[in-house]
Structure formats: C-alpha cells, structure tokens
Design a protein around this motif. Structure first.
Motif, short mmCIF file in Angstrom:
data_model
loop_
_atom_site.label_atom_id
_atom_site.label_comp_id
_atom_site.label_asym_id
_atom_site.label_seq_id
_atom_site.Cartn_x
_atom_site.Cartn_y
_atom_site.Cartn_z
N ILE A 15 -17.93 39.38 -3.79
CA ILE A 15 -18.80 39.64 -4.94
C ILE A 15 -19.38 41.05 -4.84
O ILE A 15 -19.37 41.83 -5.80
N VAL A 16 -19.90 41.39 -3.66
CA VAL A 16 -20.48 42.72 -3.45
C VAL A 16 -19.40 43.79 -3.50
O VAL A 16 -19.57 44.85 -4.13
N VAL A 48 -23.11 36.96 6.19
CA VAL A 48 -22.25 37.91 5.47
C VAL A 48 -22.45 37.68 3.98
O VAL A 48 -22.54 36.53 3.54
N PRO A 49 -22.56 38.77 3.20
CA PRO A 49 -22.42 40.18 3.56
C PRO A 49 -23.78 40.82 3.87
O PRO A 49 -24.83 40.23 3.63
N ALA A 50 -23.66 42.04 4.36
CA ALA A 50 -24.83 42.92 4.50
C ALA A 50 -24.35 44.34 4.22
O ALA A 50 -23.15 44.61 4.28
N ALA A 62 -26.09 38.34 -0.93
CA ALA A 62 -25.22 38.95 -1.93
C ALA A 62 -25.94 39.29 -3.24
O ALA A 62 -25.77 40.38 -3.79
N ASN A 63 -26.74 38.35 -3.76
CA ASN A 63 -27.40 38.61 -5.04
C ASN A 63 -28.43 39.73 -4.91
O ASN A 63 -28.61 40.54 -5.84
N VAL A 64 -29.11 39.80 -3.77
CA VAL A 64 -30.09 40.87 -3.54
C VAL A 64 -29.38 42.22 -3.43
O VAL A 64 -29.82 43.23 -4.01
N ILE A 65 -28.27 42.23 -2.72
CA ILE A 65 -27.49 43.47 -2.58
C ILE A 65 -26.99 43.94 -3.94
O ILE A 65 -27.08 45.13 -4.27
N VAL A 89 -27.66 35.92 -18.18
CA VAL A 89 -26.65 36.26 -17.16
C VAL A 89 -27.05 35.66 -15.82
O VAL A 89 -26.23 35.02 -15.14
N ARG A 90 -28.30 35.84 -15.44
CA ARG A 90 -28.77 35.31 -14.15
C ARG A 90 -28.77 33.78 -14.14
O ARG A 90 -28.54 33.16 -13.10
N GLN A 91 -29.02 33.17 -15.29
CA GLN A 91 -28.98 31.71 -15.36
C GLN A 91 -27.57 31.19 -15.07
O GLN A 91 -27.41 30.22 -14.32
N ILE A 92 -26.57 31.83 -15.64
CA ILE A 92 -25.19 31.43 -15.37
C ILE A 92 -24.88 31.58 -13.88
O ILE A 92 -24.27 30.68 -13.26
N MET A 93 -25.30 32.68 -13.29
CA MET A 93 -25.06 32.91 -11.87
C MET A 93 -25.72 31.84 -11.01
O MET A 93 -25.10 31.32 -10.06
#
Length: 225
Positions: A15-16, A48-50, A62-65, A89-93
């Motif tokens: 994702i990242v 993972v990830p960072a 991941a979402n914060v990154i 968008v965030r609701q779908i995620m």
C-alpha cells in the motif's frame, strides 16, 4: 530520500509502496521482516511497513505513513479537496480494513500451513466478511474508481486488502468474496493492470520464497521451545 522498510510479500508494505510510486516520490527499499531487532529500531512495535525520511524521522503504520506522504507530497493528491468526500474515502478504507482484511488475516496461518481452520473460526470470519460486503455494497461507487471519478487512496488500499481476501477466503471458505460486491472484480482487474500494480506484483511473487522460508523458520523456532 525516503527508505521504505519491510518486505514485498506484505500487503500493507505494498500500500505504501504503491502510494510512493504513484506520487513519484524517490525512495529506496530495505528488505526486513516483522519482529526483527533491526525493525524495532524504526518501528515501535516491530511492524511492517515503516519509513525513515532523509532527515532521520521514523514512522510506522501504513495508514499513518500514507497520510504523511499525502501531506508532504501534495502535488499528486490521493484525497479529494472536499471534506465530506475525503471522509467518504477514509470510510471505505476503514470498512475494508476492519471487515475484510482483518477477518481474512485470521485465516493466514492455516493457509500457510496447508491445514483447514476450525469450523468455529471459519464461521466467525464469514460473519464479519458478510458485514463488510453489505457495507461496501452501500459505499463503493466504481464510477469508474471506488469512491467516484478520481483515483484515491481508497483504490490503493482496497486493491491490496483484496490480495489477502482472495488468498484466504477462497482457500479456507471456498468463497469468492469479491464476486459478492458488484463492480469489485472488474475494478480490481483494472487496478491490477496498471504499471505500478504489475511491478509491485512481480516484486511480491519474487519475495514469496524468502518470506515463506522466514515463516517456516519462525514456526520451527516456536515448536522448539
């Protein structure tokens, strides 16, 4: 330059990675598996990830990154400018994560070991997936992208959530979950045909043998205790 820590078999890592490639942000990759002492230096809980920025700033989840990348490199936006549309968008995620990815992830150990999950686990996973399917049928647009006319972070997020859902639900539940959401399989095919998605998929396939060796070593170490 950003350093992306993790491994190509991880959907959250991808994702990242997809986000960085889509925004054309220069980065380098550092192959590292979850839980290692090296990863703990850049990820507080060894997940993972960072990433590590050129300035030495470490960040995980991941979402914060992805939010950090969006704010730091805004020229190719992955969120709408309208607040309501961004929230959609965030609701779908969030629905994809809580009601598709996480329940499917419960089946991963059984997929890796080639065994069948207990019926109680399968039923619990099926119930959560059913809730997710119902919710996504309400909020996904596929017109042509998942949240509307423009590709957003929800498209990237959902595409890699679906990797886990397809692998686990099909093998353990004999269930084509994506077929339960009209438009999802066609959209997913479109996503998979992009140059970025094809590169990431090639890297994922190439990384799988090493990842499986790592998993087997962990299992053997746990059994030896």
């Amino acid at each position: 330059m950003i350093t992306l820590h993790g491994f190509a078999a991880s959907n959250y890592y991808n994702i990242v990675k997809h986000t960085l490639l889509y925004k054309e942000v220069p980065f380098q990759e550092n192959l590292i598996f979850a839980g290692s002492d090296e990863l703990l230096k850049v990820s507080p809980v060894g997940k993972v990830p960072a990433i590590t920025t050129a300035e030495g700033f470490n960040l995980s989840e991941a979402n914060v990154i992805c939010d950090f990348i969006e704010e730091t490199y805004p020229d190719t936006p992955l969120y709408p400018t309208d607040a309501s549309e961004r929230a959609a968008v965030r609701q779908i995620m969030k629905i994809a994560e809580l009601y598709l990815e996480l329940p499917s992830r419960r089946l991963i150990p059984y997929v890796f070991s080639g065994t069948q999950a207990p019926d109680t686990v399968k039923e619990e996973v099926r119930q959560v997936l059913t809730r997710g399917i119902g919710a996504l049928n309400q909020v996904c647009q596929f017109s042509p992208w998942i949240a509307g006319k423009e590709l957003t972070m929800a498209d990237i997020y959902m595409h890699y959530v679906n990797v886990v859902v397809k692998a686990c639900a099909q093998a353990q539940l004999d269930w084509d979950v994506l077929a339960e959401i009209p438009g999802m399989k066609e959209w997913n095919k479109t996503m998979s045909q992009s140059d970025i998605a094809q590169k990431i998929e090639a890297d994922r396939v190439a990384n799988m043998p090493e990842f499986m060796q790592h998993v087997q070593a962990q299992i053997q170490a746990a059994n030896a205790k």
